[in-house]
Design an enzyme around this catalytic site. Structure first.
Site, PDB file in Angstrom:
ATOM      1  N   LYS A  95       0.529   4.333  -6.590  1.00  0.00           N
ATOM      2  CA  LYS A  95       0.223   4.274  -5.158  1.00  0.00           C
ATOM      3  C   LYS A  95       0.581   2.903  -4.615  1.00  0.00           C
ATOM      4  O   LYS A  95       0.446   2.645  -3.438  1.00  0.00           O
ATOM      5  CB  LYS A  95      -1.264   4.571  -4.932  1.00  0.00           C
ATOM      6  CG  LYS A  95      -1.592   6.048  -5.056  1.00  0.00           C
ATOM      7  CD  LYS A  95      -1.804   6.707  -3.711  1.00  0.00           C
ATOM      8  CE  LYS A  95      -1.993   8.206  -3.875  1.00  0.00           C
ATOM      9  NZ  LYS A  95      -2.020   8.934  -2.630  1.00  0.00           N
ATOM     10  N   ARG A  96       0.993   2.022  -5.483  1.00  0.00           N
ATOM     11  CA  ARG A  96       1.349   0.686  -4.994  1.00  0.00           C
ATOM     12  C   ARG A  96       2.869   0.570  -4.906  1.00  0.00           C
ATOM     13  O   ARG A  96       3.564   1.538  -4.745  1.00  0.00           O
ATOM     14  CB  ARG A  96       0.755  -0.376  -5.914  1.00  0.00           C
ATOM     15  CG  ARG A  96      -0.721  -0.190  -6.114  1.00  0.00           C
ATOM     16  CD  ARG A  96      -1.520  -1.349  -5.554  1.00  0.00           C
ATOM     17  NE  ARG A  96      -2.930  -0.997  -5.457  1.00  0.00           N
ATOM     18  CZ  ARG A  96      -3.510  -0.521  -4.367  1.00  0.00           C
ATOM     19  NH1 ARG A  96      -2.822  -0.322  -3.273  1.00  0.00           N
ATOM     20  NH2 ARG A  96      -4.786  -0.225  -4.368  1.00  0.00           N
TER      21      ARG A  96
END
Ligand code: GLU
Length: 491
Positions: free
Chosen positions: A258-259
């Site tokens: 998610k980064r």
């Protein structure tokens, strides 16, 4: 030919927990494509009932991301619709009534166990099977429940799964799946704070909002059998389900984080800020888990996607994200733009880098960059010297490889004479004039052009030289050459 020919009602149901991730954008795109190609409707529903994960501003951020991509919705929080409200936290009485319905039917129960108590029990019963856990959850005596209720404890409402037999579920791309019911645990429907969980709210809303196709992330597959049981307990017809595959990191190993993936964006906002075109992002995202049959076509406009998308061809196997492909598609889509369109899209990027320019200023420069840039934000670096006097070129950059400073100075002075006297100051005249000069001086044309490029732009990499000269005009070009001559003489 798609599975769904009647008008489909689809929805995108994000939780406002952060910016719009490209994985979520893909889910939204597939749902939107299906609705648009069948002449149906696409809804936006905000699933904000998990108050712990709620992020202020995230709804706006998601809405902006969808708008930028051009995925418009027919019903939603901002546009309203016959099933308003479209924000789940504004629908709490609806969920409470549905939980009550299952309680009355004996398919749900109130649980007064605190999370701490259940945790303690679980750590003492690590091997407990789903059935044992359910047994425990359902086991509080009526007296104890009454005591806690009187003490002001608010219960959670849990669904009572059927632990006998098996649950059969269908996914349009995965086919039929069978799950032994003994593996299923009672899910929470309403938390003690009165907020529903996804397991209640999403199912109720999909029903009330008349959703025909639920397209949602693969992460929801494990809860699918329980969802099927809940829908059956209400006596409703199940909508059709599609769970596209997860996205994998570019290496193909591991779920996409998610980064950030190195310096690459993974949120729609990042793509926007870096100068990707929304149509290129949609094209790219569409291909991560879908391909047209019988071909290797990769470049699609949005209308072509609407036409060609086929639910049947959505892949169930995980897809690795390729940023090279994003770059390539962006280039292709930039090249396909009309000049004025590209000028308008470049404008905010040029202005962002401090250039005070309007579309009219940018229009003539479009041909210089259209074939060269991968992302819109690269244009400022290539074009800024048209609008502002570049820094003094370093003398060393004005002297190409094999030449001496003296030779470079003489060549530059001779070129200045040509530019001062050439009749028409356009690319067609300048090209042979300068090449002729190089030849007459017995030097490589490349060396002469390189000196001029640096003199005009103070850059080693710049747009094509003859067009650059013509656009700068005689006066500015000569002034910059004089400046460069000065730099060489003081070196
Ligand atoms: N709110 C859910 C999520 O963001 C949506 C899942 C769904 O589309 O049903 O994961």
């Amino acid at each position: 030919m798609t599975i769904a020919t009647p008008p489909a009602r689809t929805r995108f149901a994000p939780s406002p927990t952060g910016s719009l991730h490209i994985g979520s954008a893909r889910t939204a795109l597939y749902a939107w494509l299906l609705a648009r190609q069948t002449g149906g409707q696409f809804l936006l529903r905000i699933e904000d009932t998990d108050r712990n994960r709620f992020v202020e501003g995230a709804t706006q951020e998601i809405i902006e991301g969808l708008r930028w991509l051009g995925l418009d919705w027919d019903e939603g929080p901002d546009v309203g619709g016959p099933h308003a409200p479209y924000v789940q936290s504004e629908r709490l009485p609806i969920y409470a009534a549905h939980a009550r319905q299952l309680l009355d039917a004996g398919r749900a129960y109130e649980s007064y166990w605190s999370p701490l108590e259940m945790e303690a029990w679980r750590s003492e019963n690590e091997d407990a099977a789903a059935v044992d856990i359910n047994q425990r959850l359902r086991s509080m005596t009526a007296d104890e429940m009454a005591r806690r209720r009187d003490a002001g404890v608010a219960p959670a409402v849990l669904f009572k799964v059927d632990n006998a037999g098996e649950t059969v579920t269908h996914d349009l791309i995965r086919g039929e799946m069978r799950t032994p019911n003994k593996t299923l645990r009672d899910p929470v429907l309403l938390k003690s704070d009165g907020y529903p969980t996804y397991h209640l709210a999403a199912l109720v809303d999909d029903r009330l909002m008349d959703i025909s196709h639920v397209i949602r992330a693969q992460e929801w597959l494990p809860s699918f059998p329980v969802h099927a049981q809940i829908i059956d307990a209400f006596g409703w017809q199940r909508p059709l389900y599609i769970h596209p595959s997860v996205l994998l990191n570019p290496s193909g190993k591991g779920k996409m984080s998610k980064r950030f993936v190195s310096d690459k964006p993974i949120f729609v906002r990042g793509f926007k800020d870096m100068g990707y075109l929304p149509e290129a992002v949609l094209n790219w995202v569409a291909l991560m888990g879908w391909a047209e049959s019988g071909g290797d076509k990769e470049v699609y406009t949005v209308p072509q996607l609407v036409e060609a998308f086929d639910l049947d061809r959505v892949k169930a196997s995980p897809a690795a994200v390729s940023f090279e492909k994003a770059d390539w598609l962006n280039k292709v889509h930039i090249r396909a733009l009309a000049a004025e369109d590209l000028a308008e899209r470049l404008l905010p990027f040029l202005q962002r880098s401090g250039l005070k320019v309007g579309v009219r200023d940018v229009m003539p420069l479009v041909p210089l960059v259209q074939e060269r840039i991968t992302t819109l934000d690269e244009a400022a670096e290539l074009l800024d010297f048209f609008f502002v006097e570049p820094p003094m070129p370093p003398a060393a950059d004005l002297v190409p490889g094999k030449l001496t400073p003296g030779e470079a100075t003489e060549a530059l002075a001779a070129a200045r004479d040509v530019l001062a006297t050439v009749e028409a100051f356009d690319a067609a005249t300048l090209d042979p004039a300068l090449r002729g000069l190089a030849e007459a001086r017995g030097m490589k044309a490349g060396d002469l052009l390189s000196i001029l490029r640096v003199a005009l732009s103070s850059k080693r990499v710049a747009p094509p030289l003859f067009e650059t000269l013509a656009l700068l005009g005689r006066e500015t070009s000569l002034a910059r050459l004089d400046r460069a001559l000065g730099a060489l003489q003081t070196a």
